[in-house]
Write a protein that holds these residues in place. Structure first.
Motif, PDB file in Angstrom:
ATOM      1  N   TYR A  41       0.889  -1.148   0.076  1.00  0.00           N
ATOM      2  CA  TYR A  41       0.171  -0.099   0.011  1.00  0.00           C
ATOM      3  C   TYR A  41       0.860   1.383   0.195  1.00  0.00           C
ATOM      4  O   TYR A  41       0.571   2.240  -0.596  1.00  0.00           O
ATOM      5  CB  TYR A  41      -0.949  -0.091   1.242  1.00  0.00           C
ATOM      6  CG  TYR A  41      -2.181  -0.886   0.824  1.00  0.00           C
ATOM      7  CD1 TYR A  41      -2.999  -0.714  -0.333  1.00  0.00           C
ATOM      8  CD2 TYR A  41      -2.701  -1.677   1.911  1.00  0.00           C
ATOM      9  CE1 TYR A  41      -4.053  -1.725  -0.396  1.00  0.00           C
ATOM     10  CE2 TYR A  41      -3.716  -2.477   1.930  1.00  0.00           C
ATOM     11  CZ  TYR A  41      -4.384  -2.544   0.685  1.00  0.00           C
ATOM     12  OH  TYR A  41      -5.623  -3.281   0.472  1.00  0.00           O
ATOM     13  N   PRO A  42       1.999   1.343   0.725  1.00  0.00           N
ATOM     14  CA  PRO A  42       2.787   2.607   0.689  1.00  0.00           C
ATOM     15  C   PRO A  42       3.396   2.742  -0.585  1.00  0.00           C
ATOM     16  O   PRO A  42       3.567   4.094  -1.145  1.00  0.00           O
ATOM     17  CB  PRO A  42       3.923   2.392   1.918  1.00  0.00           C
ATOM     18  CG  PRO A  42       3.119   1.302   2.896  1.00  0.00           C
ATOM     19  CD  PRO A  42       2.219   0.559   2.042  1.00  0.00           C
ATOM     20  N   ALA A  43       3.996   1.844  -1.264  1.00  0.00           N
ATOM     21  CA  ALA A  43       4.435   1.779  -2.621  1.00  0.00           C
ATOM     22  C   ALA A  43       3.272   2.293  -3.730  1.00  0.00           C
ATOM     23  O   ALA A  43       3.726   3.185  -4.284  1.00  0.00           O
ATOM     24  CB  ALA A  43       5.018   0.348  -3.024  1.00  0.00           C
ATOM     25  N   GLU A  44       2.334   1.932  -3.609  1.00  0.00           N
ATOM     26  CA  GLU A  44       1.097   2.372  -4.371  1.00  0.00           C
ATOM     27  C   GLU A  44       0.718   3.905  -4.060  1.00  0.00           C
ATOM     28  O   GLU A  44       0.704   4.808  -5.001  1.00  0.00           O
ATOM     29  CB  GLU A  44      -0.160   1.536  -4.564  1.00  0.00           C
ATOM     30  CG  GLU A  44       0.173   0.126  -4.886  1.00  0.00           C
ATOM     31  CD  GLU A  44       0.474   0.129  -6.429  1.00  0.00           C
ATOM     32  OE1 GLU A  44       0.027   0.867  -7.232  1.00  0.00           O
ATOM     33  OE2 GLU A  44       1.340  -0.634  -6.884  1.00  0.00           O
ATOM     34  N   CYS A  45       0.593   4.225  -2.637  1.00  0.00           N
ATOM     35  CA  CYS A  45       0.030   5.569  -2.316  1.00  0.00           C
ATOM     36  C   CYS A  45       0.719   6.628  -2.548  1.00  0.00           C
ATOM     37  O   CYS A  45       0.823   7.537  -3.026  1.00  0.00           O
ATOM     38  CB  CYS A  45      -0.105   5.284  -0.872  1.00  0.00           C
ATOM     39  SG  CYS A  45      -0.449   6.974  -0.157  1.00  0.00           S
ATOM     40  N   TRP A  46       2.419   6.398  -2.337  1.00  0.00           N
ATOM     41  CA  TRP A  46       3.516   7.471  -2.658  1.00  0.00           C
ATOM     42  C   TRP A  46       4.024   7.461  -3.851  1.00  0.00           C
ATOM     43  O   TRP A  46       5.021   7.902  -4.196  1.00  0.00           O
ATOM     44  CB  TRP A  46       4.398   7.070  -1.381  1.00  0.00           C
ATOM     45  CG  TRP A  46       4.157   7.256  -0.285  1.00  0.00           C
ATOM     46  CD1 TRP A  46       3.595   6.483   0.670  1.00  0.00           C
ATOM     47  CD2 TRP A  46       3.736   8.589   0.427  1.00  0.00           C
ATOM     48  NE1 TRP A  46       3.160   7.129   1.793  1.00  0.00           N
ATOM     49  CE2 TRP A  46       3.207   8.244   1.841  1.00  0.00           C
ATOM     50  CE3 TRP A  46       4.040   9.900   0.023  1.00  0.00           C
ATOM     51  CZ2 TRP A  46       3.008   9.432   2.588  1.00  0.00           C
ATOM     52  CZ3 TRP A  46       3.542  10.969   0.890  1.00  0.00           C
ATOM     53  CH2 TRP A  46       3.078  10.826   2.309  1.00  0.00           C
ATOM     54  N   GLN A  47       3.506   6.837  -5.015  1.00  0.00           N
ATOM     55  CA  GLN A  47       3.997   6.821  -6.738  1.00  0.00           C
ATOM     56  C   GLN A  47       4.058   8.237  -6.915  1.00  0.00           C
ATOM     57  O   GLN A  47       4.870   8.827  -7.357  1.00  0.00           O
ATOM     58  CB  GLN A  47       3.058   6.110  -7.512  1.00  0.00           C
ATOM     59  CG  GLN A  47       3.406   4.400  -7.103  1.00  0.00           C
ATOM     60  CD  GLN A  47       2.896   3.744  -8.305  1.00  0.00           C
ATOM     61  OE1 GLN A  47       3.080   4.133  -9.522  1.00  0.00           O
ATOM     62  NE2 GLN A  47       2.070   2.831  -7.826  1.00  0.00           N
TER      63      GLN A  47
END
Length: 248
Positions: free
Chosen positions: A48-54
């Motif tokens: 989720y962080p990887a997707e959120c902070w793109q």
């Protein structure tokens, strides 16, 4: 001899977790080790962080095409301290255990144990401090050493002091071995507390690995036993045979 009536066939009475080797309680260090060394666990925490902070957020105070003074100062501050990266980092770290923290290096000249003076100035203005640094820590390096006990306080039950270990126990030292593993108590006014998946508690969230921890242990069993069976089965032994022509 046991009779048929003595054999426990009820699935509700079987201690499945004990039979399968699943822990009843998972410590913050076990969560950290699973995240550090299991690729599936690593992905579960970071998905989720990887997707959120793109795409990074944009902070602005007007729709004018030119940047305002506030927007310029915000961009400079975030660039200087790499704040977006630190926010992404604490988003990841807070999901390994029950929470993570951001340590704010407030330039007020006081020790980390002392509270930041948040009282207004005599003219009513808020006090201003320079941000010197910002650090992110997972739960495996943090302990709540004291909590607010005054039931009349709005912070009742919330952390009063955090004990921070500034390097993990298994951190590899440099050539000269000069790594500071000391712990320090830090007042809550210098900390941003980040807890993911909160349900009952406002302080402790549910670790992202909790729901899948048993399945991750099963994967460890399969991965490990497969490699070990191949190692033992592929032992390089030698076979010597003699033909009839070589006999006699």
């Amino acid at each position: 001899m046991l009779g048929a009536q003595d054999v426990n066939t009820s699935p509700l009475d079987r201690t499945y977790w004990q039979m399968f080797g699943y822990p009843e309680c998972i410590s913050k260090y076990e969560y950290q080790k699973m995240y550090d060394r299991n690729p599936v666990a690593h992905r579960v925490v970071e998905l989720y962080p990887a997707e959120c902070w793109q795409q990074l957020p944009k902070i602005y105070d007007s729709d004018a095409p030119a940047q305002s003074s506030f927007e310029v100062q915000i961009d400079e501050l975030f660039h200087k301290h790499n704040i977006w990266s630190m926010l992404r980092r604490v988003d990841v770290l807070s999901g390994i255990g029950n929470f993570g923290i951001l340590l704010m290096g407030v330039g007020d000249g006081k020790s980390l144990r002392e509270p930041v003076d948040l009282s207004p100035l005599p003219n009513g203005d808020r006090r201003k401090y320079k941000l010197q640094y910002i650090r992110a820590f997972p739960l495996s390096q943090v302990t709540i050493s004291a909590s607010e006990t005054n039931k009349m306080s709005r912070r009742y039950g919330h952390p009063e002091y955090y004990r921070i270990q500034f390097q993990p126990n298994d951190f590899i030292t440099d050539i000269e071995g000069n790594i500071d593993l000391s712990e320090q108590d830090v007042h809550w006014t210098r900390v941003i507390h980040v807890a993911d998946n909160r349900e009952v508690s406002e302080i402790y969230g549910i670790p992202r690995l909790q729901l899948v921890y048993n399945a991750l242990l099963d994967l460890e069993k399969v991965f490990g036993s497969s490699g070990e069976m191949f190692r033992k089965g592929a032992y390089p032994g030698f076979v010597v045979e003699a033909t009839d022509n070589q006999l006699g």
